[in-house]
Design a protein around this motif. Structure first.
Motif, PDB file in Angstrom:
ATOM      1  N   HIS A  70       5.457  -5.610 -32.861  1.00 38.41           N
ATOM      2  CA  HIS A  70       4.962  -4.524 -32.018  1.00 38.41           C
ATOM      3  C   HIS A  70       4.473  -5.089 -30.702  1.00 38.41           C
ATOM      4  N   THR A  71       5.405  -5.335 -29.808  1.00 39.23           N
ATOM      5  CA  THR A  71       5.011  -5.979 -28.558  1.00 39.23           C
ATOM      6  C   THR A  71       4.961  -4.963 -27.429  1.00 39.23           C
ATOM      7  N   ALA A  72       3.869  -5.039 -26.697  1.00 38.73           N
ATOM      8  CA  ALA A  72       3.693  -4.159 -25.541  1.00 38.73           C
ATOM      9  C   ALA A  72       2.700  -4.822 -24.597  1.00 38.73           C
ATOM     10  N   VAL A  73       2.781  -4.435 -23.326  1.00 36.87           N
ATOM     11  CA  VAL A  73       1.771  -4.914 -22.374  1.00 36.87           C
ATOM     12  C   VAL A  73       0.589  -3.955 -22.485  1.00 36.87           C
ATOM     13  N   GLN A  74      -0.500  -4.485 -23.018  1.00 33.68           N
ATOM     14  CA  GLN A  74      -1.640  -3.626 -23.387  1.00 33.68           C
ATOM     15  C   GLN A  74      -2.309  -2.958 -22.193  1.00 33.68           C
ATOM     16  N   SER A  75      -2.183  -3.590 -21.028  1.00 33.30           N
ATOM     17  CA  SER A  75      -2.885  -3.031 -19.869  1.00 33.30           C
ATOM     18  C   SER A  75      -2.100  -1.920 -19.178  1.00 33.30           C
ATOM     19  N   LEU A  76      -0.861  -1.668 -19.643  1.00 33.69           N
ATOM     20  CA  LEU A  76      -0.049  -0.610 -19.027  1.00 33.69           C
ATOM     21  C   LEU A  76       0.076   0.577 -19.977  1.00 33.69           C
ATOM     22  N   SER A  77       0.273   1.774 -19.376  1.00 36.31           N
ATOM     23  CA  SER A  77       0.451   2.979 -20.194  1.00 36.31           C
ATOM     24  C   SER A  77       1.829   2.936 -20.862  1.00 36.31           C
ATOM     25  N   GLU A 116       4.526   3.303 -18.282  1.00 37.35           N
ATOM     26  CA  GLU A 116       4.670   2.071 -17.486  1.00 37.35           C
ATOM     27  C   GLU A 116       5.320   0.959 -18.302  1.00 37.35           C
ATOM     28  N   ASN A 117       5.022   0.920 -19.597  1.00 36.50           N
ATOM     29  CA  ASN A 117       5.660  -0.076 -20.455  1.00 36.50           C
ATOM     30  C   ASN A 117       7.166   0.148 -20.503  1.00 36.50           C
ATOM     31  N   PHE A 136      -2.199   4.470 -24.027  1.00 35.80           N
ATOM     32  CA  PHE A 136      -2.038   3.009 -23.983  1.00 35.80           C
ATOM     33  C   PHE A 136      -1.539   2.509 -25.342  1.00 35.80           C
ATOM     34  N   MET A 151       2.421  -1.809  -9.354  1.00 30.57           N
ATOM     35  CA  MET A 151       2.370  -2.120 -10.785  1.00 30.57           C
ATOM     36  C   MET A 151       1.796  -3.519 -11.005  1.00 30.57           C
ATOM     37  N   LYS A 191      -1.808  -3.283 -10.605  1.00 23.85           N
ATOM     38  CA  LYS A 191      -2.405  -2.599 -11.747  1.00 23.85           C
ATOM     39  C   LYS A 191      -2.507  -3.565 -12.934  1.00 23.85           C
ATOM     40  N   ALA A 238      -6.024  -4.327 -14.338  1.00 23.41           N
ATOM     41  CA  ALA A 238      -6.233  -3.825 -15.696  1.00 23.41           C
ATOM     42  C   ALA A 238      -6.481  -4.977 -16.663  1.00 23.41           C
ATOM     43  N   ARG A 267      -9.760  -5.296 -18.866  1.00 28.03           N
ATOM     44  CA  ARG A 267      -9.672  -5.264 -20.329  1.00 28.03           C
ATOM     45  C   ARG A 267     -10.442  -6.416 -20.965  1.00 28.03           C
ATOM     46  N   LYS A 297       1.470 -13.061 -26.761  1.00 27.34           N
ATOM     47  CA  LYS A 297       2.535 -12.127 -27.173  1.00 27.34           C
ATOM     48  C   LYS A 297       3.059 -11.353 -25.978  1.00 27.34           C
ATOM     49  N   GLU A 298       2.129 -10.915 -25.174  1.00 28.25           N
ATOM     50  CA  GLU A 298       2.470 -10.106 -24.012  1.00 28.25           C
ATOM     51  C   GLU A 298       3.315 -10.918 -23.018  1.00 28.25           C
ATOM     52  N   LEU A 311       6.770 -11.291 -24.400  1.00 27.42           N
ATOM     53  CA  LEU A 311       7.531 -10.043 -24.234  1.00 27.42           C
ATOM     54  C   LEU A 311       8.026  -9.914 -22.794  1.00 27.42           C
TER      55      LEU A 311
END
Lengths: 223, 380
Positions: free
Chosen positions: A96-103, A106-107, A141, B6, B9, B13, B17, B285-286, B289
Motif C-alpha cells: 500500500h504505497t502512497a505519498v502521505q503528504s498528498l491527497s 494528487e497521488n 489523504f 506540487m 506542497k 506538507a 506532517r 517507502k514513499e 514509490l
C-alpha cells in the motif's frame, strides 16, 4: 510497443559463497506486445515480483537485457531511465504505497506531474477515480483510506497516465469480487486500447481476462 | 496544479506532517543562527566597545616635535585635524618646566596642561580634593605632596627664572587637589597652561600632546603616519603599551568568537543531519514509490535539499532576530552600551543557515538516493 526480455536472470549469493548461487529468476526470454494482457501466475516467493521489477526498469538483471522496442532499458542513465519509466511504463506495486503528504487526487496525478503540468492530467485523474468509485475521496489523504481503496488508488494512478506498458503486481489482492471485476475490466480495456499489460497474481480469476498465460515456479517461467 | 506548486506542497506538507522532528531541526538551526548572528554582531562591535573600554587606560597616541624646536599650540591643533572628530575622544597638551618652590628651596617638574582634557585622556587620574578651575590653582602629585608636606588648600610659591634675565617670576598658587596615579605623574605639580605662560613669560609652547583615539591599531598607525608625513617637524607615535594590549585582547576575543561559532554550527549540523536521517528512514517507502513512478535521483535530491533549505531559511530569520537580542543583552551587560542592528546580517545569517542546513542534508540525501525501489515495493 514491444517489451522484450532477453535471457534475463537474477540471482543472489547465500552466505557460504558462489557455489550456493540462488536463482530468484532463471534465464528467461519473454515478450509483451501492445494490446495484449498477460497474466503471470505463481506461488508466493516464486520470483514473480522480481521478474516484474526487472521488466519495469526497477531492478537490474544479473544477466540479459530488457528492450523496449529498440531501447536497452538498462543502458540508460538514471535520469533517462526515470523519465522513460514515467512516460511509458505504469507500475502498480504490491504494497500500500502512497505519498502521505498528498491527497488522493494528487497521488493519482503525481506520475504525470513529475515532468509536465497540464489541465488534462486533472481530468484524467478525475475520470479514473470516478470509475473506481472514489470521486468523493479526491481530497482525502492516504492515511484515511482502507486497504482496498489504497489499492484502487494505485491502479488509477497507473492507468491515468495512459502508459504503453502496464505492470501490475497483485492488483486485486485486497479487493472484493466486485472491485476485482472493476479493476480487471479496466486493465482489459487498457490492453484493448493498445497497452501491453502484465498482471502478476496468484488468483486464477485473472486468467479469464488474459491473452497470454505464464506460470512461474521457483524462478523458472513457463508459457 | 503546476509542477512547482506540487513540489512546494510536498515539501511543506512533509515538514508539517513531521512537526515535532522538524521543530527540533528548526530549533537547532535557529540556535546555530542565533549564536552566529549574535557573535558576529559582537565580533564587529567589540573593537568599538573594547576601544572605548581601553580608552580608560589612557592615551594611545602622542604627538611630539621631531627636532629640538618646541611645538606650538597652533601646530598641534593643525595636526589633530587628520583624526575624525568622532574618533578623537580627547587631546591633552603638556608643557614641562622645572620650577622652584621658594619656601622649600627645591626644584620640581611642573606640568602645565588643560585639566578638562586630562580627565578624558587619563580617566584613571584620581584626585583628592578637586580639579583646578582657575589659573592660580594647582594639583600636586602625591609623592611631591608627601616630600614637601603640602596639604589641601595650602598656598605654595612657585618661581621660575627665564634664561635671559636675572629676575625670577613668582606666582602664589593654591593646592586644590592631591593627584594619585600610581605613576611618574605623582612627582609633578600640575598647573594650567596660562599660569605656566605667566610664570615663564613664554606662551603657546608645548612639549607633548597626548591623544585618546577610538580606532583599531591599524587605523591608529595610519593616522600617525599621515600626521608625520604631513608635518616634517612633528612626530606622532602610538603608545605601544596600550595599543598592543588592546590588539592582543581583541585578537583573542575574536578567535574565541570564531571557535564558539564553529563549534555551535557543527553541533547544529549534527542535529539537523540526524533529524533528516530519521525522516529519510520514515519516508523510505514513499521515496521508493516515487522512484518507481519515475522520480530521478536528482528530483529526490532536490526535494530533500528543498526541505533542508526551507528549514534553514526559517531558522536563519528566527536566529537573526534572536541573535540581535542576544548580542544586545551581552553588549549592555558586559560593555554597558547598546548596539545597532546591521541589516547586512540578515542575508548573511540566512545564507549561512541555508548552507549549513544543505550541508547537513548531504548524508541523508545520499541515503535517500540509495533507496532501492524494488526492495521497498516488495516490502523489505
Amino acid at each position: 510497443m514491444i517489451l522484450r526480455a532477453e535471457k534475463i536472470a537474477k540471482w543472489y549469493y547465500r552466505k557460504s559463497g558462489e557455489s550456493n548461487r540462488f536463482f530468484a529468476v532463471s534465464e528467461t526470454d519473454v515478450q509483451l506486445e501492445s494490446g495484449s494482457l498477460t497474466v503471470l501466475m505463481g506461488r508466493s516467493g516464486s520470483g514473480k515480483t522480481t521478474f516484474l521489477h526487472m521488466l519495469g526498469g526497477l531492478l537490474i538483471p544479473d544477466a540479459g537485457k530488457v528492450w523496449v522496442d529498440d531501447k536497452d532499458l538498462y543502458a540508460m542513465n538514471d535520469a533517462e531511465l526515470s523519465r522513460y519509466r514515467n512516460r511509458h511504463i505504469g507500475i502498480v506495486s504490491q504494497g500500500h504505497t502512497a505519498v502521505q503528504s498528498l491527497s488522493v487526487l494528487e497521488n493519482v496525478m503525481l506520475p504525470q506531474m513529475m515532468y509536465a503540468d497540464t489541465d488534462r492530467i486533472n481530468e484524467s485523474a478525475d475520470e479514473w477515480l470516478a470509475r473506481f468509485g472514489m470521486e468523493h475521496l479526491q481530497e482525502a489523504f492516504p492515511s484515511e483510506l482502507s486497504g482496498g481503496e489504497l489499492r484502487r488508488m494505485s491502479i488509477a494512478r497507473a492507468l491515468a497516465g495512459k502508459p504503453e506498458i502496464l505492470l501490475a503486481d497483485e492488483p486485486t489482492g485486497d479487493l472484493d469480487d466486485e472491485n476485482t471485476k472493476l479493476v480487471m475490466n479496466a486493465l482489459r480495456e487498457a490492453a484493448d486500447e493498445g497497452t501491453a499489460v502484465l498482471v502478476v497474481t496468484h488468483e486464477s480469476d485473472a486468467l479469464d481476462y488474459a491473452d497470454q498465460r505464464w506460470q512461474m515456479n521457483a524462478g523458472v517461467l513457463t508459457k | 496544479m503546476s509542477r512547482r506548486k506540487m513540489f512546494l506542497k510536498m515539501v511543506t506538507a512533509s515538514l508539517l506532517r513531521r512537526r515535532s522532528r522538524m521543530l527540533i531541526a528548526l530549533l537547532s538551526i535557529a540556535i546555530g543562527a542565533t549564536i552566529l548572528s549574535g557573535l558576529v554582531t559582537i565580533y564587529y562591535d567589540v573593537p568599538r566597545q573594547m576601544g572605548a573600554q581601553f580608552r580608560g587606560y589612557g592615551a594611545n597616541m602622542i604627538l611630539v616635535p621631531s627636532g629640538e624646536e618646541k611645538m606650538t599650540v597652533e601646530k598641534a591643533q593643525e595636526c589633530l585635524t587628520v583624526i575624525p572628530k568622532d574618533q578623537l575622544l580627547g587631546a591633552t597638551p603638556y608643557r614641562y618646566v622645572n620650577v622652584e618652590m621658594t619656601s622649600r628651596q627645591r626644584t620640581f617638574v611642573a606640568a602645565a596642561t588643560d585639566f578638562e582634557q586630562v580627565q578624558s585622556t587619563s580617566p584613571y587620574f584620581a584626585v583628592e580634593g578637586r580639579w583646578p578651575e582657575g589659573d592660580r590653582e594647582v594639583l600636586v602629585g602625591k609623592e611631591t605632596a608627601e616630600t614637601i608636606g603640602v596639604k589641601l588648600n595650602n598656598v605654595i610659591e612657585l618661581s621660575y627664572k627665564p634664561e635671559d634675565t636675572y629676575v625670577k617670576n613668582t606666582l602664589n598658587m593654591t593646592v586644590v587637589g592631591i593627584l594619585e596615579t600610581g605613576g611618574d605623574e605623582e612627582a609633578y605639580i600640575f598647573t594650567t597652561l596660562k599660569a605656566m605662560d605667566a610664570l615663564t613669560g613664554v606662551s603657546g609652547q608645548l612639549d607633548v600632546m597626548e591623544m585618546s583615539v577610538s580606532a583599531a591599531s591599524e587605523e591608529l598607525e595610519n593616522y600617525a603616519a599621515e600626521i608625520s608625513e604631513n608635518n616634517s617637524d612633528m612626530s606622532a607615535r602610538l603608545v605601544k603599551r596600550v595599543t598592543k594590549s588592546e590588539t592582543t585582547v581583541l585578537a583573542k576575543l575574536q578567535s574565541l568568537v570564531f571557535l564558539v561559532t564553529a563549534v555551535v554550527l557543527l553541533l547544529t549540523m549534527i542535529c539537523v543531519s540526524t533529524t533528516m536521517m530519521a525522516v529519510v528512514s520514515e519516508r523510505r517507502k514513499e521515496i521508493g514509490l516515487r522512484k518507481a513512478l519515475g522520480a530521478s535521483d536528482q528530483s529526490i535530491r532536490a526535494e530533500f535539499l528543498g526541505e533542508g533549505m526551507f528549514l534553514g531559511l526559517l531558522g536563519g530569520i528566527l536566529g537573526t532576530a534572536l541573535g540581535f537580542a542576544f548580542a544586545q543583552v551581552v553588549s549592555v551587560n558586559v560593555f554597558g552600551s547598546s548596539i545597532t542592528f546591521q541589516p547586512l546580517l540578515l542575508p548573511i545569517t540566512v545564507i549561512v543557515s541555508m548552507g549549513i542546513a544543505a550541508l547537513s542534508c548531504l548524508l541523508p540525501i545520499r541515503r535517500a538516493v540509495e533507496i532501492d525501489p524494488a526492495l521497498v515495493l516488495k516490502g523489505e
